[in-house]
Design an enzyme around this catalytic site. Structure first.
Site, PDB file in Angstrom:
ATOM      1  N   SER A  94       0.798  -1.234   0.000  1.00  0.00           N
ATOM      2  CA  SER A  94       0.000   0.000   0.000  1.00  0.00           C
ATOM      3  C   SER A  94       0.823   1.273   0.000  1.00  0.00           C
ATOM      4  CB  SER A  94      -0.967   0.011   1.185  1.00  0.00           C
ATOM      5  OG  SER A  94      -2.083  -0.803   0.915  1.00  0.00           O
ATOM      6  N   LYS A  97      -0.060   3.708  -2.674  1.00  0.00           N
ATOM      7  CA  LYS A  97      -1.043   4.782  -2.510  1.00  0.00           C
ATOM      8  C   LYS A  97      -0.379   6.156  -2.436  1.00  0.00           C
ATOM      9  CE  LYS A  97      -4.654   1.989  -0.284  1.00  0.00           C
ATOM     10  NZ  LYS A  97      -4.043   0.657  -0.283  1.00  0.00           N
ATOM     11  N   SER A 343      -6.088   3.289   4.502  1.00  0.00           N
ATOM     12  CA  SER A 343      -5.554   2.451   3.420  1.00  0.00           C
ATOM     13  C   SER A 343      -6.680   1.779   2.644  1.00  0.00           C
ATOM     14  CB  SER A 343      -4.586   1.400   3.983  1.00  0.00           C
ATOM     15  OG  SER A 343      -3.697   0.961   2.986  1.00  0.00           O
TER      16      SER A 343
END
Length: 511
Positions: A94, A97, A343
């Site tokens: 993640s 992101k 997230s």
């Protein structure tokens, strides 16, 4: 009478005996005092370089067989302070992101809003709308049941009581590919792998679009099954309750999972009568149909009925259709909070397709990823040095180096949207989930607490952490930690990340 030499000799031997006995009388005290070993070791630790401190942590046996990339830079000038495998391409999880969020702010802007429209191609005659009612999604992942209720109230206020036509969901703003190319089948039933549609619905303000919340609660008696509740309430999903109530103190073991390719949600396991709430976010199969089902219920709650021949169906809105109601989402600056701090994978994929639609004219993953790649390249990262496969980081094929991530985090500091970006990052040790996010239960002690602002990442065999921290003597640092191919528990691997960041937060740079 004894002589004086003899007495002196006796006194000398007595002194020797007393001195020799001192260590046994005071066994923990040395005869001759030395400088404190503890003080000396502390001094040595304080005098260690940043490289020595981090290198010692990377010797942890839990990292045997793993690949670790760590980079630390000065935030003020981008100078490289530490690098271990900094140029090795690794999976970011993640931490992807960070790239998606930066690209969205750069291309869409912090004030960007998604939109949903209600249209009709018919005419209102009396209280009957003769024609189809369209709900056109333009990618808004923040659409809630309350918004559909508001649409229904607005239609009611316009005098509509009956609709002689179909209820049509228009999701043509994006393509019809629902799942990213590398998503594991095992992730697909859950909110982490929810389908992406231009017309979708979230169950609450965490904005896990394309999901329902399933709650399992105890009943008062051990006879029968546990209670199951779905939010928003809808018949679009079919709950198959296979739970068993057991006596107080019994094992609570509840499983909630949707069957692949269907909207049958199997709830099974044991629930004691004094058990606690079990909750899961479950993805739906085909979000467009989900919106239509909940919207039809909202219209019925307002007394708006469809004729018997009416159907729920998907299709494009005709050009001559007129807008009868509309709604805009919260701005991107606010949407980044659940995206980054919690997230939220679905938001990452929606933003990716939205960038493709707005910047390339096509709402696809391929076009959206092209936009992200362009932004990253413009920031100064060589296009040949990274590979992007989705917008959330769920892919096990996305590749980027720790050096590249810190380079991005350094260069975006000069952007006019950087404050929005930095504010969206999880803050270490802050218990409010919309401040601390995925770091709210990590790095809870000084000097890291409230100091570290960073994005976490976690998929099988991968754990990552990248962001900003200020050292003990006030030096703002940029760091990226990418741990790949580990076999240890996620908690133990994250603890290594925590130790590295604690070193950065507690370090003083020697002049």
């Amino acid at each position: 009478m004894k002589s004086k030499p003899f007495l002196k000799m006796m006194l000398f031997f007595i002194v020797i005996i007393i001195v020799a006995s001192l260590p046994s009388v005071f066994p923990e005290e040395p005869l001759f005092l030395e400088a404190s070993k503890e003080d000396h070791s502390m001094t040595l630790a304080e005098n260690k370089t940043l490289e020595e401190k981090i290198n010692s942590l990377l010797e942890n046996e839990q990292l045997d067989g793993a690949v670790v990339g760590v980079t630390v830079k000065q935030a003020a000038n981008g100078d490289l302070l530490y690098s271990h495998n900094g140029d090795i391409r690794l999976h970011p999880a993640s931490n992807m992101k960070l790239l998606t969020g930066a690209a969205a702010l750069e291309t869409l802007g912090s004030d960007y809003q998604f939109q949903t429209e209600i249209l009709s191609d018919g005419e209102l005659n009396g209280n009957t709308l003769h024609g189809n009612l369209f709900i056109k999604g333009k990618g808004d992942p923040t659409l809630l049941k309350s918004d559909l209720n508001q649409f229904a109230r607005e239609l009611k206020a316009q005098g509509i009581e009956t609709i002689d036509g179909d209820l049509v969901g228009d999701d043509t703003w994006y393509d019809d590919v629902r799942l990213s190319q590398d998503l594991n089948w095992s992730d697909e039933p859950f909110h982490t792998g929810a389908q992406v549609s231009a017309l979708t619905l979230s169950p609450n303000e965490d904005y896990d679009a394309g999901t329902v919340i399933v709650d399992v609660m105890p009943s008062e008696s051990t006879e029968g099954k546990a209670q199951v509740r779905v939010s928003p309430e809808t018949d679009y999903v079919n709950i198959v309750n296979q739970t068993q109530l057991v006596q107080a103190g019994g094992a609570q073991d509840i499983s909630i999972e949707r069957e692949h390719g269907t909207n049958r949600i199997i709830v099974e396991g044991t629930m004691p009568v004094n058990g606690t709430l079990s909750r899961s976010w479950v993805s739906v199969w085909e979000p467009t149909g989900y919106v239509l089902a909940v919207f039809r219920d909202a219209l019925a709650e307002q007394g708006i009925q469809f004729t018997d021949e009416s159907r729920n169906m998907s299709g494009a809105t005709p050009e001559q259709a007129q807008v009868v109601a509309s709604k805009k989402s919260i701005p991107l600056s606010e949407l980044l909070i659940p995206f980054m701090k919690l997230s939220n994978n679905g938001l990452g994929e929606a933003l990716t397709k939205e960038m493709g639609k707005v910047m390339r004219g096509t709402g696809t993953w391929d076009k959206g990823l092209e936009v992200i790649e362009d932004v990253v390249t413009e920031i100064g990262v060589e296009r040949e040095s990274f590979l992007l496969r989705d917008g959330s980081g769920m892919s096990h094929k996305t590749l980027i180096s720790a050096n590249n991530i810190t380079h991005i985090l350094y260069n975006i500091q000069s952007e006019n949207w950087f404050d929005v970006f930095e504010y969206s990052l999880p803050v270490a040790g802050e218990t409010d989930r919309l401040i601390g996010g995925t770091l709210r239960n990590r790095l809870t002690k000084e000097p890291a607490k409230g100091n570290v602002k960073a994005k976490t990442g976690l998929i099988t065999g991968v754990s990552t952490l990248s962001g900003y921290v200020t050292s003990l003597d006030g030096e703002k640092l940029i760091f990226s930690i990418l741990l790949n191919n580990h076999l240890g528990s996620s908690e133990s691997i994250q603890e290594i990340e925590n130790e590295i960041v604690m070193v950065l937060a507690g370090h003083e740079f020697l002049e």
